[in-house]
Design an enzyme around this catalytic site. Structure first.
Site: not given
Ligand code: GLN
Length: 613
Positions: A434, A564, A566
């Site tokens: 992410c 994600h 995970e």
């Molecule tokens: N802050 C980033 C976004 O909002 C990544 C979000 C995250 O890692 N869950 O796109």
């Protein structure tokens, strides 16, 4: 009937509960809504309530128990009841509360839902998670719609009515697609808390309304063992259970958390003070591994007692249980077996001090470690302390894999970019998750494309090269309105022949879970690709970059997901992105490593040629 909504399936009469008393809603004190078609008594309820203190591992206890019962061929649906007024966990700070766990339907929940999904190997939905904020919102909105037929709206029966409705709705439309055999309820907090009092009252009402053999109350308590005394004391447990009984709930089972096995003397005392037969008091002392708990419960006969209390013995399937149990025992046996391989892995986060913030990543690594017979030593690195490349190199020296995880906000971001650079230039296996995926794009932009001002508009709204940006028009394409986050399961189309496709079993599509606001600015994609970065996983229709990789000619293993991975890793089904990373880490130390014991290849042919290049 004034104010009543004939089409509303939630109309109280629809469940037939009122007719059992021969009265209509207006002329009675009863208020017990249930969905149309709900069959009372068909679904059983197991309710776990903590006493004495929080932090006893209630989620692990309840999920292990649910697994044990599920393995017998019964359909189970967990429900986590949170006492806080937030509508969901989306706004909670992971540093205080642990990670936010995102379900496939996009619901942002407590990390306990992750425990349930992993242990039960079952996808959950927003129906499996309830907060006080949701309950009150529901009551107040209903009141404004005139949904209470002119009555004064009260904690009992209206707030409790919503809770019962949610329990029955879940029972009706559970994960199995039919009315669930058992709903497992975990009440957050401990008996006696202000916050969860209405949940406990609702459960008392539910047990009464559903009838005998419908509900099994389990009190999870704690046995103190002060070192100055050197013996176990039952008083705190007795008082805690009494608190539950004062609320009108007689536990059927008492499970005693403790450091050491609970002595007969203590169990006898608890039995005497709580009206629970000795055979229904269980020692739940600390174990070496949480994965051993279901089997320990089974050996102690906890499942048998629950089936007896709920009169469910006739509905179990012993053949199914044998198969499920064998698979789980095989998995738990491997946990303690000596490992053939070993790697050191850097987890480079902002919340390195609080491991709960990365609970699912730790679990995903554990799943891979077992599947690949590898000991993974995790080095926790706080990226806000990495102020230059030399410091970064010193911090990462000697690791065989690097994960840059997700995150929000500026702190530690430059350190994360340095970690990406180190992994890329030193050809150390890398996984960006992410925010980590976004950092990989920015690092490539700055150091390979030479775009000095590359950044995300999350951190620098007016940067020269907003390679990562918030793109409302793009979200509109997908129909994401109002909320600015892209949440939950999304399809990812994979390039044929890519590392991504290899990892996902040569498939050309897969689905993972997302939680992000910012994304790759499509106008930079062509330049990134020309320089070698490959967006091998995209949205099936729109220009949304969801997975990146570097070709083998540039790096042995460099991947990132806007999602994600995970969140979907399971003990018996580890996530491919993690499997690939750990396997690449092993291969960087052991040139002959390619196949796992199961015969599945996790390292691409020729990958190592690059490692040593
Ligand atoms: N802050 C980033 C976004 O909002 C990544 C979000 C995250 O890692 N869950 O796109």
């Amino acid at each position: 009937m004034p104010h009543s909504d004939a089409d509303n399936p939630e109309t109280p009469d629809s469940c037939g509960f009122l007719s059992q008393f021969g009265k209509s809603e207006e002329s009675t004190e009863w208020h017990s809504p249930a969905p149309v078609g709900y069959q009372r008594g068909k679904t059983k309820f197991v309710v776990v309530i903590g006493t004495v203190m929080s932090g006893l591992g209630k989620g692990i206890f309840a999920s292990s128990l649910a697994k044990l019962i599920k393995d017998k061929g019964l359909s189970v649906d967990p429900l986590k009841m949170e006492g806080y007024l937030n509508i969901d966990s989306g706004t909670l700070n992971p540093y205080r509360h642990g990670e936010v766990f995102v379900l496939a339907d996009g619901c942002e929940t407590d990390m306990d839902l992750g425990t349930y999904e992993r242990i039960l190997s079952q996808d959950l939905t927003r129906k499996n998670f309830i907060t006080a904020g949701q309950v009150y919102t529901d009551v107040l909105e209903r009141e404004r719609r005139g949904g209470y037929l002119g009555r004064d709206v009260q904690m009992i029966p209206h707030v409790t009515g919503i809770v019962k409705m949610r329990l029955r709705e879940l029972a009706m439309s559970g994960n199995s697609g039919k009315q669930a055999d058992i709903v497992f309820v975990e009440v957050g907090g401990t008996a006696g808390d202000y916050e969860n009092g209405f949940y406990i009252e609702a459960l008392r009402e539910l047990a009464f309304e559903e009838g005998p053999e419908s509900t099994c109350f389990v009190a999870l308590t704690y046995i103190l063992e002060p070192s100055i005394l050197g013996e176990q004391k039952s008083k705190a447990a007795q008082l805690g259970i009494k608190r539950l009984m004062e609320a009108g709930i007689q536990p059927h089972i008492v499970a005693c958390r403790a450091k050491n096995p609970v002595t007969d003397k203590v169990m006898e005392k608890i039995a005497m003070f709580s009206n629970v037969p000795l055979k229904r008091i269980f020692s739940m002392h600390d174990r070496e591994s949480v994965y051993a708990i279901p089997e320990e419960m089974r050996a102690a006969g906890l499942d048998r007692e629950i089936l007896t209390i709920l009169n469910l013995h006739g509905r179990t399937n012993p053949a199914k249980e044998d198969v499920a149990r064998a698979a789980w025992l095989e998995f738990s046996r491997k946990i303690f077996a000596p490992r053939k391989h070993r790697i050191e892995l850097a987890l480079t986060g902002k919340y390195a001090a609080l491991r709960d913030a990365y609970a699912s990543i730790e679990k995903a690594l554990e799943h891979c470690a077992i599947a690949l017979n590898c000991e993974i030593r995790t080095r926790w690195i706080d990226t806000s302390e990495l102020l230059d490349d030399a410091q970064t190199a010193a911090a990462l020296e000697g690791v065989q894999a690097v994960i840059v995880p997700g995150g929000f906000g500026q702190r530690g971001v430059e350190g994360k970019i340095r970690c990406v650079k180190w992994a890329r230039t030193n050809k150390v296996p890398f996984l960006g998750i992410c925010l980590g995926f976004q950092m990989a794009v920015i690092e490539f932009g700055r150091n390979v494309l030479g775009l000095a001002g590359a950044n995300s508009t999350e951190f620098e709204p007016n940067c020269a090269h907003p390679m990562i940006a918030e793109l409302p028009d793009q979200k509109k394409l997908e129909g994401i309105m109002g909320g600015t986050m892209r949440l939950g399961g999304q399809d990812v189309a994979l390039d044929a022949g890519s590392l991504a496709s290899f990892l996902y079993g040569n498939k050309l599509d897969m689905r993972e879970r997302f939680r992000h606001r910012f994304e790759v600015e499509p106008k930079y994609v062509a330049r990134l690709q020309e320089a070698g970065m490959r967006f091998s996983g995209r949205h099936p229709k729109f220009p949304i970059m969801q997975l990146l990789e570097l070709p083998q000619s540039m790096h042995p293993y460099f991947t990132g997901g806007q999602f994600h991975p995970e969140l979907t890793s399971r003990p018996l089904g580890p996530n491919p992105m993690f499997m690939g990373l750990v396997a690449a880490g092993i291969a960087s130390r052991e040139p002959e490593f390619a196949l796992t014991e199961t015969g599945r290849r996790w390292v691409r042919p020729n990958a190592r040629a690059v490692t040593t290049a």
